[in-house]
Design an enzyme around this catalytic site. Structure first.
Site, PDB file in Angstrom:
ATOM      1  N   ILE A  30       0.817  -1.214   0.000  1.00 32.41           N
ATOM      2  CA  ILE A  30       0.000   0.000   0.000  1.00 32.41           C
ATOM      3  C   ILE A  30       0.858   1.275   0.000  1.00 32.41           C
ATOM      4  O   ILE A  30       0.399   2.340  -0.438  1.00 32.41           O
ATOM      5  CB  ILE A  30      -0.995  -0.037   1.188  1.00 32.41           C
ATOM      6  CG1 ILE A  30      -2.224   0.799   0.899  1.00 32.41           C
ATOM      7  CG2 ILE A  30      -0.335   0.332   2.500  1.00 32.41           C
ATOM      8  CD1 ILE A  30      -3.378   0.543   1.861  1.00 32.41           C
ATOM      9  N   GLY A  91      12.625  -3.949  11.757  1.00 32.04           N
ATOM     10  CA  GLY A  91      11.693  -3.019  11.100  1.00 32.04           C
ATOM     11  C   GLY A  91      10.365  -3.651  10.725  1.00 32.04           C
ATOM     12  O   GLY A  91       9.625  -3.095   9.912  1.00 32.04           O
ATOM     13  N   GLN A  92      10.038  -4.795  11.344  1.00 29.68           N
ATOM     14  CA  GLN A  92       8.760  -5.446  11.020  1.00 29.68           C
ATOM     15  C   GLN A  92       7.611  -4.689  11.682  1.00 29.68           C
ATOM     16  O   GLN A  92       7.640  -4.432  12.886  1.00 29.68           O
ATOM     17  CB  GLN A  92       8.782  -6.904  11.507  1.00 29.68           C
ATOM     18  CG  GLN A  92       7.532  -7.678  11.133  1.00 29.68           C
ATOM     19  CD  GLN A  92       7.613  -9.154  11.538  1.00 29.68           C
ATOM     20  OE1 GLN A  92       8.533  -9.573  12.232  1.00 29.68           O
ATOM     21  NE2 GLN A  92       6.630  -9.919  11.096  1.00 29.68           N
ATOM     22  N   HIS A  98       6.120 -12.109   5.923  1.00 30.31           N
ATOM     23  CA  HIS A  98       5.957 -11.689   4.524  1.00 30.31           C
ATOM     24  C   HIS A  98       7.301 -11.382   3.892  1.00 30.31           C
ATOM     25  O   HIS A  98       8.227 -10.918   4.556  1.00 30.31           O
ATOM     26  CB  HIS A  98       5.053 -10.449   4.431  1.00 30.31           C
ATOM     27  CG  HIS A  98       5.436  -9.334   5.346  1.00 30.31           C
ATOM     28  ND1 HIS A  98       5.117  -9.323   6.684  1.00 30.31           N
ATOM     29  CD2 HIS A  98       6.141  -8.193   5.123  1.00 30.31           C
ATOM     30  CE1 HIS A  98       5.592  -8.220   7.244  1.00 30.31           C
ATOM     31  NE2 HIS A  98       6.218  -7.523   6.324  1.00 30.31           N
ATOM     32  N   LEU A  99       7.361 -11.639   2.599  1.00 34.48           N
ATOM     33  CA  LEU A  99       8.521 -11.244   1.806  1.00 34.48           C
ATOM     34  C   LEU A  99       8.152  -9.966   1.079  1.00 34.48           C
ATOM     35  O   LEU A  99       7.052  -9.856   0.534  1.00 34.48           O
ATOM     36  CB  LEU A  99       8.855 -12.275   0.733  1.00 34.48           C
ATOM     37  CG  LEU A  99       9.205 -13.702   1.090  1.00 34.48           C
ATOM     38  CD1 LEU A  99       9.619 -14.443  -0.174  1.00 34.48           C
ATOM     39  CD2 LEU A  99      10.319 -13.748   2.082  1.00 34.48           C
ATOM     40  N   HIS A 100       9.072  -9.008   1.062  1.00 36.69           N
ATOM     41  CA  HIS A 100       8.934  -7.849   0.180  1.00 36.69           C
ATOM     42  C   HIS A 100       9.692  -8.179  -1.099  1.00 36.69           C
ATOM     43  O   HIS A 100      10.858  -8.590  -1.040  1.00 36.69           O
ATOM     44  CB  HIS A 100       9.593  -6.605   0.781  1.00 36.69           C
ATOM     45  CG  HIS A 100       8.963  -6.089   2.041  1.00 36.69           C
ATOM     46  ND1 HIS A 100       8.126  -5.000   2.060  1.00 36.69           N
ATOM     47  CD2 HIS A 100       9.072  -6.489   3.328  1.00 36.69           C
ATOM     48  CE1 HIS A 100       7.745  -4.747   3.299  1.00 36.69           C
ATOM     49  NE2 HIS A 100       8.310  -5.639   4.101  1.00 36.69           N
TER      50      HIS A 100
HETATM   51  P1  AMP Z   1       6.987  -4.653   7.402  1.00 42.67           P
HETATM   52  O1  AMP Z   1       7.254  -3.235   7.833  1.00 42.67           O
HETATM   53  O2  AMP Z   1       8.175  -5.390   6.876  1.00 42.67           O
HETATM   54  O3  AMP Z   1       6.252  -5.422   8.476  1.00 42.67           O
HETATM   55  O4  AMP Z   1       6.036  -4.537   6.147  1.00 42.67           O
HETATM   56  C1  AMP Z   1       4.678  -4.307   6.232  1.00 42.67           C
HETATM   57  C2  AMP Z   1       4.271  -3.726   4.922  1.00 42.67           C
HETATM   58  O5  AMP Z   1       2.859  -3.841   4.804  1.00 42.67           O
HETATM   59  C3  AMP Z   1       4.611  -2.241   4.754  1.00 42.67           C
HETATM   60  O6  AMP Z   1       5.467  -2.064   3.636  1.00 42.67           O
HETATM   61  C4  AMP Z   1       3.245  -1.581   4.553  1.00 42.67           C
HETATM   62  O7  AMP Z   1       3.290  -0.535   3.616  1.00 42.67           O
HETATM   63  C5  AMP Z   1       2.399  -2.738   4.079  1.00 42.67           C
HETATM   64  N1  AMP Z   1       0.984  -2.623   4.336  1.00 42.67           N
HETATM   65  C6  AMP Z   1       0.366  -2.226   5.478  1.00 42.67           C
HETATM   66  N2  AMP Z   1      -0.954  -2.279   5.360  1.00 42.67           N
HETATM   67  C7  AMP Z   1      -1.212  -2.730   4.105  1.00 42.67           C
HETATM   68  C8  AMP Z   1      -2.412  -3.000   3.366  1.00 42.67           C
HETATM   69  N3  AMP Z   1      -3.626  -2.816   3.896  1.00 42.67           N
HETATM   70  N4  AMP Z   1      -2.288  -3.428   2.077  1.00 42.67           N
HETATM   71  C9  AMP Z   1      -1.068  -3.604   1.526  1.00 42.67           C
HETATM   72  N5  AMP Z   1       0.090  -3.383   2.182  1.00 42.67           N
HETATM   73  C10 AMP Z   1       0.023  -2.950   3.438  1.00 42.67           C
END
Ligand code: AMP
Ligand code: ZN
Length: 112
Positions: A30, A91-92, A98-100
């Site tokens: 997002i 930074g989670q 999840h994988l980015h």
């Molecule tokens: P992390 O910071 O590694 O836990 O990654 C979480 C990710 O989820 C961040 O990059 C957010 O931008 C993303 N995120 C949070 N809410 C949503 C959502 N509703 N749809 C898609 N991505 C999201």
């Protein structure tokens, strides 16, 4: 369970899905940090890489293969980055593993 990504996995919260199969789904982040920024998550709730067990070996391998396949699909032939932020120092921010998958621009090293 009150988990954002579990809700996305079952379709309770909308997301721009780009891939799904029996064990995982992938959707657009997002707040994209690159021209291509996808998240690949298992359907099953696993809080983080810190919680994985031997039984998740196949699932974790599958997530990596899906990342590589999506990189091809997204035409990231110049390269890409796969990141799994883990825990507070990692930074989670969402506690569902999840994988980015990031690509479409040159990445920097070391990361912030
Ligand atoms: P992390 O910071 O590694 O836990 O990654 C979480 C990710 O989820 C961040 O990059 C957010 O931008 C993303 N995120 C949070 N809410 C949503 C959502 N509703 N749809 C898609 N991505 C999201
Ligand atoms: Zn979850």
């Amino acid at each position: 369970m009150d988990c954002l990504f579990c809700k996305i996995a079952v379709g309770e919260i909308p997301a721009t899905k780009v891939y799904e199969d029996a064990s995982c789904i992938a959707f657009s982040d997002i707040h994209p940090q690159a021209p291509v920024h996808l998240l690949i998550i298992p359907r099953q709730h696993i809080a983080s890489l810190d919680e994985v067990r031997e039984t998740y070996r196949e699932l974790l391998g599958h997530l990596m293969l899906v990342a590589a396949e999506l990189a091809k699909q997204q035409k990231l032939s110049k390269g890409f980055r796969v990141v799994m932020n883990t825990g507070v120092d990692g930074g989670q921010t969402v506690n569902h593993l999840h994988l980015h998958l990031l690509g479409g621009r040159a990445m920097h090293w070391p990361p912030g």
